[in-house]
Write a protein that holds these residues in place. Sequence first.
Motif, short mmCIF file in Angstrom:
data_model
loop_
_atom_site.label_atom_id
_atom_site.label_comp_id
_atom_site.label_asym_id
_atom_site.label_seq_id
_atom_site.Cartn_x
_atom_site.Cartn_y
_atom_site.Cartn_z
N ALA A 30 0.83 -1.20 0.00
CA ALA A 30 0.00 0.00 0.00
C ALA A 30 0.87 1.25 0.00
O ALA A 30 0.44 2.31 -0.48
CB ALA A 30 -0.93 0.01 1.20
N ILE A 31 2.10 1.14 0.56
CA ILE A 31 3.04 2.27 0.56
C ILE A 31 4.43 1.74 0.20
O ILE A 31 4.71 0.54 0.32
CB ILE A 31 3.10 3.00 1.93
N SER A 32 5.32 2.65 -0.22
CA SER A 32 6.69 2.25 -0.55
C SER A 32 7.54 2.22 0.72
O SER A 32 7.13 2.75 1.76
CB SER A 32 7.29 3.24 -1.55
N GLU A 33 8.72 1.61 0.62
CA GLU A 33 9.61 1.56 1.77
C GLU A 33 10.10 2.94 2.15
O GLU A 33 10.33 3.22 3.33
CB GLU A 33 10.79 0.62 1.49
N ASP A 34 10.26 3.84 1.16
CA ASP A 34 10.67 5.21 1.46
C ASP A 34 9.60 5.93 2.29
O ASP A 34 9.91 6.63 3.25
CB ASP A 34 10.92 6.00 0.17
N GLU A 35 8.33 5.73 1.90
CA GLU A 35 7.23 6.34 2.66
C GLU A 35 7.22 5.79 4.09
O GLU A 35 7.00 6.53 5.03
CB GLU A 35 5.89 6.03 2.00
N GLU A 36 7.46 4.48 4.19
CA GLU A 36 7.47 3.87 5.52
C GLU A 36 8.58 4.49 6.36
O GLU A 36 8.37 4.85 7.52
CB GLU A 36 7.71 2.35 5.42
N ARG A 37 9.78 4.64 5.77
CA ARG A 37 10.91 5.21 6.50
C ARG A 37 10.60 6.62 7.00
O ARG A 37 10.87 6.97 8.14
CB ARG A 37 12.17 5.20 5.62
N ARG A 38 10.01 7.42 6.10
CA ARG A 38 9.63 8.79 6.50
C ARG A 38 8.61 8.77 7.65
O ARG A 38 8.73 9.52 8.61
CB ARG A 38 9.04 9.55 5.30
N ALA A 39 7.61 7.90 7.53
CA ALA A 39 6.57 7.81 8.55
C ALA A 39 7.15 7.32 9.89
O ALA A 39 6.79 7.84 10.95
CB ALA A 39 5.45 6.89 8.08
N VAL A 40 8.07 6.35 9.82
CA VAL A 40 8.71 5.84 11.04
C VAL A 40 9.49 6.97 11.72
O VAL A 40 9.44 7.14 12.94
CB VAL A 40 9.63 4.63 10.74
N ASP A 41 10.20 7.78 10.92
CA ASP A 41 10.94 8.93 11.47
C ASP A 41 9.99 9.93 12.14
O ASP A 41 10.27 10.44 13.23
CB ASP A 41 11.74 9.64 10.38
N GLU A 42 8.85 10.20 11.48
CA GLU A 42 7.88 11.13 12.06
C GLU A 42 7.31 10.59 13.37
O GLU A 42 7.13 11.34 14.33
CB GLU A 42 6.76 11.42 11.06
N ILE A 43 7.01 9.29 13.40
CA ILE A 43 6.48 8.68 14.62
C ILE A 43 7.53 8.73 15.73
O ILE A 43 7.21 8.97 16.89
CB ILE A 43 5.97 7.25 14.34
N GLN A 44 8.81 8.55 15.36
CA GLN A 44 9.88 8.63 16.36
C GLN A 44 9.98 10.05 16.92
O GLN A 44 10.14 10.24 18.12
CB GLN A 44 11.23 8.20 15.76
N LYS A 45 9.84 11.07 16.04
CA LYS A 45 9.87 12.46 16.51
C LYS A 45 8.71 12.73 17.46
O LYS A 45 8.87 13.41 18.48
CB LYS A 45 9.81 13.43 15.32
N LEU A 46 7.54 12.18 17.11
CA LEU A 46 6.36 12.31 17.96
C LEU A 46 6.62 11.66 19.32
O LEU A 46 6.33 12.25 20.38
CB LEU A 46 5.19 11.61 17.26
N THR A 47 7.21 10.46 19.29
CA THR A 47 7.53 9.74 20.52
C THR A 47 8.49 10.56 21.39
O THR A 47 8.27 10.72 22.59
CB THR A 47 8.16 8.36 20.19
N ASP A 48 9.54 11.09 20.76
CA ASP A 48 10.52 11.90 21.50
C ASP A 48 9.86 13.12 22.14
O ASP A 48 10.15 13.46 23.29
CB ASP A 48 11.65 12.35 20.57
N LYS A 49 8.95 13.76 21.40
CA LYS A 49 8.26 14.95 21.91
C LYS A 49 7.43 14.59 23.15
O LYS A 49 7.49 15.27 24.17
CB LYS A 49 7.37 15.54 20.82
N PHE A 50 6.67 13.50 23.05
CA PHE A 50 5.82 13.12 24.18
C PHE A 50 6.64 12.65 25.38
O PHE A 50 6.28 12.93 26.52
CB PHE A 50 4.78 12.06 23.76
N ILE A 51 7.75 11.97 25.14
CA ILE A 51 8.59 11.54 26.26
C ILE A 51 9.21 12.76 26.94
O ILE A 51 9.29 12.82 28.17
CB ILE A 51 9.64 10.50 25.79
N ALA A 52 9.60 13.77 26.15
CA ALA A 52 10.11 15.02 26.74
C ALA A 52 9.02 15.70 27.58
O ALA A 52 9.29 16.22 28.67
CB ALA A 52 10.62 15.94 25.64
N ASP A 53 7.78 15.69 27.06
CA ASP A 53 6.66 16.28 27.81
C ASP A 53 6.45 15.54 29.13
O ASP A 53 6.17 16.15 30.16
CB ASP A 53 5.36 16.23 26.99
N ILE A 54 6.55 14.20 29.10
CA ILE A 54 6.39 13.40 30.31
C ILE A 54 7.48 13.77 31.32
O ILE A 54 7.20 14.00 32.50
CB ILE A 54 6.43 11.89 29.98
#
Length: 186
Positions: free
Chosen positions: A148-172
């Motif tokens: 449904a998506i390419s590996e490049d799209e997956e990589r970008r999305a994984v990076d964005e999710i990691q940034k989101l995770t880092d932001k929420f962990i910093a908030d915690i």
Amino acid sequence: MSTADIKKNAQDKMGKSLETLKADLAKVRTGRAHVGILDHVMVDYYGNPTPINQVANLTLVDARTIGVAPFEKKMGAVIEKAIRDSDLGLNPASQGDLIRVPTPPLNEERRKEMVKLCKGEGEDAKVAIRNIRRDANEGLKKLVKDKAISEDEERRAVDEIQKLTDKFIADIDKTVAEKEKEVLTV
């Protein structure tokens, strides 16, 4: 399901985890009185366990005393017993229609226990955030596998999710640090 859906879903769940942490930390007692510490006290209201704020009006009498005014006069003794039996270590006293709940000052040892409790709550929230990240990444892998998506799209999305995770962990971390400072302030 698209990458945008997965990211939005992960962000919503992470936001809820942070809100839950804030609500849990609000119940941790500091040296000052606040009505939120009685939120999880349940009163036996005609055979049904009911939150105390649904059977009484909670107010602050002063910086160290909570006032509990039952909506029904005969509920006074039941409410007093519920507060006394809670795990908060509070000793309410009736004064006419008002139940006064003094909050004792915290000693150094108790403050350190509270800080440990706050850190534990923070760690639990971080674990929840990481589990959400893992689920989102698995969802992305499934999309790649289903082509449904390419590996490049997956990589970008994984990076964005990691940034989101880092932001929420910093908030915690920030939320826990603020609560620790509040608990340790004498």
